[in-house]
Design a protein around this motif. Structure first.
Motif, PDB file in Angstrom:
ATOM      1  N   VAL A  63       6.096   0.902   2.920  1.00  0.00           N
ATOM      2  CA  VAL A  63       4.706   1.283   2.620  1.00  0.00           C
ATOM      3  C   VAL A  63       4.239   0.625   1.326  1.00  0.00           C
ATOM      4  CG1 VAL A  63       3.231   3.239   1.965  1.00  0.00           C
ATOM      5  CG2 VAL A  63       4.742   3.416   3.958  1.00  0.00           C
ATOM      6  N   GLU A  64       5.133   0.537   0.344  1.00  0.00           N
ATOM      7  CA  GLU A  64       4.746  -0.127  -0.913  1.00  0.00           C
ATOM      8  C   GLU A  64       4.364  -1.590  -0.661  1.00  0.00           C
ATOM      9  OE1 GLU A  64       7.915   0.682  -3.729  1.00  0.00           O
ATOM     10  OE2 GLU A  64       7.543   2.832  -3.438  1.00  0.00           O
ATOM     11  N   LYS A  65       5.144  -2.275   0.177  1.00  0.00           N
ATOM     12  CA  LYS A  65       4.810  -3.679   0.468  1.00  0.00           C
ATOM     13  C   LYS A  65       3.522  -3.788   1.281  1.00  0.00           C
ATOM     14  CE  LYS A  65       9.504  -4.731   0.620  1.00  0.00           C
ATOM     15  NZ  LYS A  65      10.692  -5.250   1.333  1.00  0.00           N
ATOM     16  N   ILE A  66       3.369  -2.879   2.243  1.00  0.00           N
ATOM     17  CA  ILE A  66       2.152  -2.902   3.078  1.00  0.00           C
ATOM     18  C   ILE A  66       0.917  -2.755   2.191  1.00  0.00           C
ATOM     19  CG2 ILE A  66       0.855  -1.631   4.842  1.00  0.00           C
ATOM     20  CD1 ILE A  66       3.631  -0.929   6.107  1.00  0.00           C
ATOM     21  N   PRO A  73      -3.290 -10.748   6.635  1.00  0.00           N
ATOM     22  CA  PRO A  73      -3.356 -10.275   8.025  1.00  0.00           C
ATOM     23  C   PRO A  73      -1.962 -10.187   8.651  1.00  0.00           C
ATOM     24  CG  PRO A  73      -3.896 -12.596   7.943  1.00  0.00           C
ATOM     25  CD  PRO A  73      -3.647 -12.169   6.516  1.00  0.00           C
ATOM     26  N   LEU A  74      -1.153  -9.234   8.176  1.00  0.00           N
ATOM     27  CA  LEU A  74       0.228  -9.115   8.630  1.00  0.00           C
ATOM     28  C   LEU A  74       0.353  -7.967   9.627  1.00  0.00           C
ATOM     29  CD1 LEU A  74       1.925  -9.427   5.115  1.00  0.00           C
ATOM     30  CD2 LEU A  74       1.310 -11.258   6.724  1.00  0.00           C
ATOM     31  N   VAL A  75       1.383  -8.030  10.455  1.00  0.00           N
ATOM     32  CA  VAL A  75       1.682  -6.947  11.397  1.00  0.00           C
ATOM     33  C   VAL A  75       3.008  -6.329  10.952  1.00  0.00           C
ATOM     34  CG1 VAL A  75       2.131  -6.355  13.806  1.00  0.00           C
ATOM     35  CG2 VAL A  75       0.470  -8.152  13.258  1.00  0.00           C
ATOM     36  N   TRP A  76       2.982  -5.016  10.696  1.00  0.00           N
ATOM     37  CA  TRP A  76       4.148  -4.341  10.114  1.00  0.00           C
ATOM     38  C   TRP A  76       4.859  -3.468  11.139  1.00  0.00           C
ATOM     39  CZ3 TRP A  76       6.107  -5.642   5.515  1.00  0.00           C
ATOM     40  CH2 TRP A  76       5.280  -6.332   4.619  1.00  0.00           C
ATOM     41  N   HIS A  77       6.176  -3.637  11.201  1.00  0.00           N
ATOM     42  CA  HIS A  77       7.004  -2.908  12.168  1.00  0.00           C
ATOM     43  C   HIS A  77       8.005  -2.037  11.414  1.00  0.00           C
ATOM     44  CE1 HIS A  77       6.244  -5.900  15.630  1.00  0.00           C
ATOM     45  NE2 HIS A  77       5.685  -6.482  14.585  1.00  0.00           N
ATOM     46  N   GLU A  92       0.480   6.395   9.324  1.00  0.00           N
ATOM     47  CA  GLU A  92      -0.696   5.949   8.576  1.00  0.00           C
ATOM     48  C   GLU A  92      -0.651   4.472   8.188  1.00  0.00           C
ATOM     49  OE1 GLU A  92      -1.188   8.733   5.332  1.00  0.00           O
ATOM     50  OE2 GLU A  92      -2.103  10.239   6.662  1.00  0.00           O
ATOM     51  N   HIS A  93       0.556   3.904   8.111  1.00  0.00           N
ATOM     52  CA  HIS A  93       0.641   2.557   7.528  1.00  0.00           C
ATOM     53  C   HIS A  93       1.156   1.457   8.457  1.00  0.00           C
ATOM     54  CE1 HIS A  93      -0.487   3.935   3.540  1.00  0.00           C
ATOM     55  NE2 HIS A  93       0.258   5.003   3.782  1.00  0.00           N
ATOM     56  N   PHE A  94       2.002   1.805   9.394  1.00  0.00           N
ATOM     57  CA  PHE A  94       2.614   0.745  10.213  1.00  0.00           C
ATOM     58  C   PHE A  94       1.799   0.477  11.474  1.00  0.00           C
ATOM     59  CE2 PHE A  94       6.140   1.827   7.468  1.00  0.00           C
ATOM     60  CZ  PHE A  94       6.876   0.653   7.367  1.00  0.00           C
TER      61      PHE A  94
END
Ligand SMILES: *Cc1c(COP(=O)(O)O)cnc(C)c1O
Length: 227
Positions: A63-66, A73-77, A92-94
């Motif tokens: 979450v800190e990196k997000i 424009p990254l996609v987080w998994h 909420e974040h991924f």
């Protein structure tokens, strides 16, 4: 940091070679760069080299990196274990979560997905080789969890993920990945609309691609060894 770009090129070659050997289309395999333990700056470097999908194991760290990289424009998994008190952060974040392995977690993620966000993209983690300490549903329980997830409004079921014990050679890695592939096919045959088989890491991505992986999760071979 130049190394990250070189490593990404090398991984692309490995994926391309494995696809050729398996008679598969290169476009059918997605690369997830696993950035756990590495700083946001490493993600920035990988993104500058064209990488879009990033995976994190530790939710708070992810979450800190997000948040730090919200302008990209990254996609987080989320690919790590999820305690119930962390579901809200994930919801909420991924964008994706690969590690859903019980009904309670699925229900909380769905309830806590903020209105206005697209559904959280979900893979069920399956404990395919019966490793005693590992997360994941036993394969026999995957269909039941899949039905639940498919019914939840905040989630969209995409497929399955597994992390088998490290295998000594290609043949044994292939054999265990083929068990995940068989389960994936069986769920599709039961009517689940799946497109993601999340299999393979730095050491075994060739075997995973041979077994039909559509998403390989690669950390060390991109970012270097973790301390
Ligand atoms: C760390 C991790 C990876 C990446 O492993 P490497 O061996 O560094 O490629 C992939 N998947 C999961 C779930 C992980 O925790």
């Amino acid at each position: 940091m130049l190394e990250i770009k070189t490593n990404l090129v090398n991984i692309s070659f490995r994926i391309e070679k494995a696809c050729k050997a398996a008679g598969r289309d290169l476009a059918s395999v997605r690369l997830l760069a696993v950035s756990k333990t590495f700083p946001a700056q490493a993600v920035v470097q990988a993104h500058a080299a064209g990488q879009v999908d990033f995976g994190e194991n530790y939710i708070q760290e992810g979450v800190e990196k997000i948040q730090a990289l919200a302008h990209l424009p990254l996609v987080w998994h989320c690919i790590g274990p999820i305690q119930s008190n962390k579901t809200r952060l994930v919801a909420e974040h991924f964008d994706w979560v690969h590690s859903v392995d019980r009904p309670k977690i699925a229900q909380r993620l769905s309830e806590q997905r903020p209105a206005g966000h697209p559904p959280l993209q979900v893979c069920i983690q399956v404990n395919v080789d019966g490793g005693p300490t590992k997360a994941g549903v036993p394969p026999q329980q995957a269909a039941e969890l899949a039905s639940l997830i498919a019914s939840l409004p905040g989630l969209r079921l995409r497929g399955i993920m597994s992390i088998p014990e490290p295998a000594p050679d290609f043949a044994s890695a292939l054999a265990v990945h083929q068990r995940s592939q068989a389960l994936y096919k069986s769920l599709k045959a039961q009517g689940f609309d799946l497109d993601t088989l999340s299999l393979g890491m730095s050491a075994d991505l060739e075997a995973a691609i041979h077994a039909g992986s559509t998403l390989v999760r690669v950390g060390a071979a991109i970012f270097g060894a973790r301390s």
